[in-house]
Write an enzyme that holds these catalytic residues in place. Structure first.
Site, mmCIF file in Angstrom:
data_model
loop_
_atom_site.group_PDB
_atom_site.id
_atom_site.type_symbol
_atom_site.label_atom_id
_atom_site.label_comp_id
_atom_site.label_asym_id
_atom_site.label_seq_id
_atom_site.Cartn_x
_atom_site.Cartn_y
_atom_site.Cartn_z
ATOM 1 N N ASP A 34 -4.787 -6.254 4.925
ATOM 2 C CA ASP A 34 -5.863 -7.093 5.465
ATOM 3 C C ASP A 34 -5.778 -8.509 4.901
ATOM 4 O O ASP A 34 -6.159 -9.467 5.556
ATOM 5 C CB ASP A 34 -7.231 -6.496 5.086
ATOM 6 C CG ASP A 34 -7.468 -5.165 5.789
ATOM 7 O OD1 ASP A 34 -6.931 -4.997 6.906
ATOM 8 O OD2 ASP A 34 -8.149 -4.290 5.206
ATOM 9 N N PHE B 130 -4.325 2.999 14.491
ATOM 10 C CA PHE B 130 -4.557 4.085 13.539
ATOM 11 C C PHE B 130 -5.632 3.626 12.572
ATOM 12 O O PHE B 130 -5.701 2.441 12.251
ATOM 13 C CB PHE B 130 -3.277 4.377 12.733
ATOM 14 C CG PHE B 130 -2.438 5.457 13.348
ATOM 15 C CD1 PHE B 130 -1.726 5.224 14.515
ATOM 16 C CD2 PHE B 130 -2.364 6.714 12.754
ATOM 17 C CE1 PHE B 130 -0.952 6.215 15.076
ATOM 18 C CE2 PHE B 130 -1.588 7.721 13.312
ATOM 19 C CZ PHE B 130 -0.880 7.471 14.479
ATOM 20 N N LYS C 64 -14.970 1.339 14.638
ATOM 21 C CA LYS C 64 -13.722 0.576 14.638
ATOM 22 C C LYS C 64 -13.131 0.419 16.037
ATOM 23 O O LYS C 64 -12.633 -0.661 16.388
ATOM 24 C CB LYS C 64 -12.709 1.259 13.717
ATOM 25 C CG LYS C 64 -11.766 0.281 13.077
ATOM 26 C CD LYS C 64 -10.992 0.945 11.974
ATOM 27 C CE LYS C 64 -10.911 0.092 10.745
ATOM 28 N NZ LYS C 64 -10.372 0.776 9.597
ATOM 29 N N ASN D 179 0.849 -1.196 0.000
ATOM 30 C CA ASN D 179 0.000 0.000 0.000
ATOM 31 C C ASN D 179 0.883 1.244 0.000
ATOM 32 O O ASN D 179 2.105 1.150 0.046
ATOM 33 C CB ASN D 179 -0.949 -0.032 1.200
ATOM 34 C CG ASN D 179 -0.187 -0.185 2.491
ATOM 35 O OD1 ASN D 179 0.575 0.686 2.869
ATOM 36 N ND2 ASN D 179 -0.366 -1.330 3.157
ATOM 37 N N PRO E 51 -3.647 -11.874 9.939
ATOM 38 C CA PRO E 51 -4.042 -11.661 11.328
ATOM 39 C C PRO E 51 -4.340 -10.170 11.566
ATOM 40 O O PRO E 51 -3.660 -9.316 10.980
ATOM 41 C CB PRO E 51 -2.812 -12.100 12.130
ATOM 42 C CG PRO E 51 -1.678 -12.097 11.169
ATOM 43 C CD PRO E 51 -2.273 -12.358 9.815
ATOM 44 N N ASP E 52 -5.317 -9.886 12.391
ATOM 45 C CA ASP E 52 -5.630 -8.503 12.751
ATOM 46 C C ASP E 52 -4.809 -8.188 14.003
ATOM 47 O O ASP E 52 -5.231 -8.453 15.132
ATOM 48 C CB ASP E 52 -7.140 -8.369 13.011
ATOM 49 C CG ASP E 52 -7.553 -6.924 13.237
ATOM 50 O OD1 ASP E 52 -6.701 -6.125 13.672
ATOM 51 O OD2 ASP E 52 -8.725 -6.606 12.974
ATOM 52 N N ILE E 53 -3.619 -7.641 13.799
ATOM 53 C CA ILE E 53 -2.657 -7.475 14.902
ATOM 54 C C ILE E 53 -3.239 -6.609 16.022
ATOM 55 O O ILE E 53 -3.157 -6.948 17.204
ATOM 56 C CB ILE E 53 -1.319 -6.860 14.405
ATOM 57 C CG1 ILE E 53 -0.779 -7.645 13.207
ATOM 58 C CG2 ILE E 53 -0.300 -6.811 15.534
ATOM 59 C CD1 ILE E 53 0.504 -7.085 12.608
ATOM 60 N N LYS F 197 -12.165 -3.157 17.520
ATOM 61 C CA LYS F 197 -10.764 -3.549 17.769
ATOM 62 C C LYS F 197 -10.483 -3.742 19.253
ATOM 63 O O LYS F 197 -9.603 -4.509 19.629
ATOM 64 C CB LYS F 197 -9.796 -2.494 17.210
ATOM 65 C CG LYS F 197 -9.971 -2.212 15.742
ATOM 66 C CD LYS F 197 -9.338 -3.276 14.872
ATOM 67 C CE LYS F 197 -9.429 -2.911 13.411
ATOM 68 N NZ LYS F 197 -9.006 -3.947 12.513
#
Ligand SMILES: Cc1cc2nc3c(=O)[nH]c(=O)nc-3n(C[C@H](O)[C@H](O)[C@H](O)COP(=O)(O)O)c2cc1C
Length: 397
Positions: free
Chosen positions: A279, A325, A339, A213, A306-308, A343
């Protein structure tokens, strides 16, 4: 981007007033410079009767500030000098300036800066013995002490006026060591360990291709630099190489990053996920370069990474802070509010990536800090360095 080695030392603002000991301050400036401190100098008009602007500018390697109304930018100098400096040292401090400071008088740039300065101020008085013993001077010094100014008491000895007595500027070593001691004691993040991630992760497709990205990593790097300046033990986990005086671990994919974060997480006080973590990654990495076939269209199968942020928020202890962030291109605050609940982190820093004057590779940013109770703090557009400083101050103060 500041990837090369950068001086992250503090900035010392030296204020010089019209006393004969002003000449000695040239050597004090050299002592700070030799030890890699950034030095800025502000003088009273009378100080320039004793030392020249050229000498001070050359030694400090900076412009010398003397005029209140020499405003080049939108921000008056007495305010911008306050933002930039970590400590102010007024040496020599004349009886006149001491008395003005104790009474809130701001009739020149030096006294205006001192009045607006909300960080430590060291005063090193130097004057004739009778001036030193004057009741008003002593009373004004007591006031300054009571309000938290640090005074390095003058010594007894032979004075420039030909007499011997109290009033001689204390040794430069005393002023230098006191300044360093105060700087060290006042560091906001002293004793804290911070993990900060930065950059866009790289998800390999084959040995020559990858998905990534546009994240430049500038915001994460600014956070790491500022945390270090504030006295924290910093571990930067980044997707790019960078030369810094703190620990830097270079990673590539989201999985690598997750492994490094998990490794250090237990011993950290705060983790800030400023990186742009992909993602998805390709379902199957090809160890051989994929060849162009006859097909007009090929399909890359992607699987979730994985969603760290979510994973570490699940395992964090009560005394650990986790900050995420989020970059949104529409409905910024609405999405950020959803979000943070999803999270489970303590703070979420939201920025609008649809604007091209801020975010991604820009030098500036404008963000909203959202906490668990959905309280929102807006940080107006500023350099990423300044935004990073404000984020850390907001979280830790
Ligand atoms: C040669 C000379 C030496 C001086 N030395 C001192 C001094 O060591 N300490 C002091 O408080 N004032 C000293 N003064 C008086 C200050 O310069 C005077 O009070 C001046 O208003 C201070 O202005 P400032 O505080 O804005 O720099 C001296 C004056 C002269 C002419």
């Amino acid at each position: 981007m500041g990837l090369s080695h950068k001086n992250l030392n503090s900035t010392v603002l030296i204020g010089i007033t019209g006393g004969i000991a002003a000449y000695k301050i040239c050597e004090l400036i050299r002592m700070f410079k030799k030890n890699n401190y950034n030095v800025k100098v502000v003088v009273t008009a009378n100080a320039l009767n004793f030392v020249t602007e050229l000498t001070l500018a050359t030694l400090s390697d900076n412009k010398v500030y003397s005029d209140n109304f020499d405003i080049k930018e939108y921000k008056p100098e007495h305010i911008s000098l306050c933002d930039e400096a970590d400590i102010m040292v007024i040496a020599p401090a004349s009886a006149n300036t001491i008395s003005k400071l104790a009474n809130g008088i701001c009739d020149n740039l030096l006294t205006s800066v001192a009045c607006a300065f909300n960080k430590p101020i060291v005063i090193a008085p130097a004057m004739n013995t009778n001036m030193w013993n004057n009741n008003f001077v002593q009373e004004n010094l007591s006031k300054l002490k009571a309000f938290g100014y640090y005074i390095t008491e003058p010594e007894s000895g032979f004075l420039a006026c030909g007499t011997t007595g109290e009033g001689r500027l204390c040794s430069l070593d005393t002023i230098y060591n006191k300044t360093l001691e105060i700087l060290e004691d006042n560091k906001l993040l002293k004793g804290k360990k911070l993990i900060i991630t930065a950059g866009g992760t790289i998800e390999k497709i084959d040995p020559v291709r990858y998905i990534s990205n546009f994240s430049s990593g500038k915001m994460g790097l600014a956070l790491a630099d500022n945390a270090y300046k504030m006295g924290a033990e910093v571990e930067l986990i980044s997707t790019f190489e960078v030369d810094r005086p703190y620990v830097v671990k270079q990673v590539s994919s989201a999985e690598n990053m997750f492994a490094e974060v998990k490794n250090s997480f237990n011993s950290s006080d705060c983790t800030i996920m400023a990186s742009a973590v992909a993602d998805y990654k390709v379902a199957e990495y090809s160890s051989q370069k994929l060849k162009k076939g006859s097909e007009d269209k090929i399909v890359l199968e992607l699987v979730k990474n994985p969603d760290i942020l979510k994973e570490i928020s699940k395992i964090k202890r009560d005394n650990q802070i986790v900050v995420g962030f989020c970059a949104e291109s529409q409905n910024l605050l609405e999405n950020a509010n959803i979000k943070i609940d999803n999270k489970g982190c303590d703070y979420l820093i939201a920025n609008d990536i649809s604007r091209n004057d801020i975010g991604f590779s820009s030098e500036d940013n404008e963000v909203y800090i959202i906490d668990k109770t959905h309280n929102i703090k807006h940080l107006e557009k500023s350099s990423k360095d300044n935004i990073a400083k404000q984020i850390l101050e907001y979280i830790f103060e």
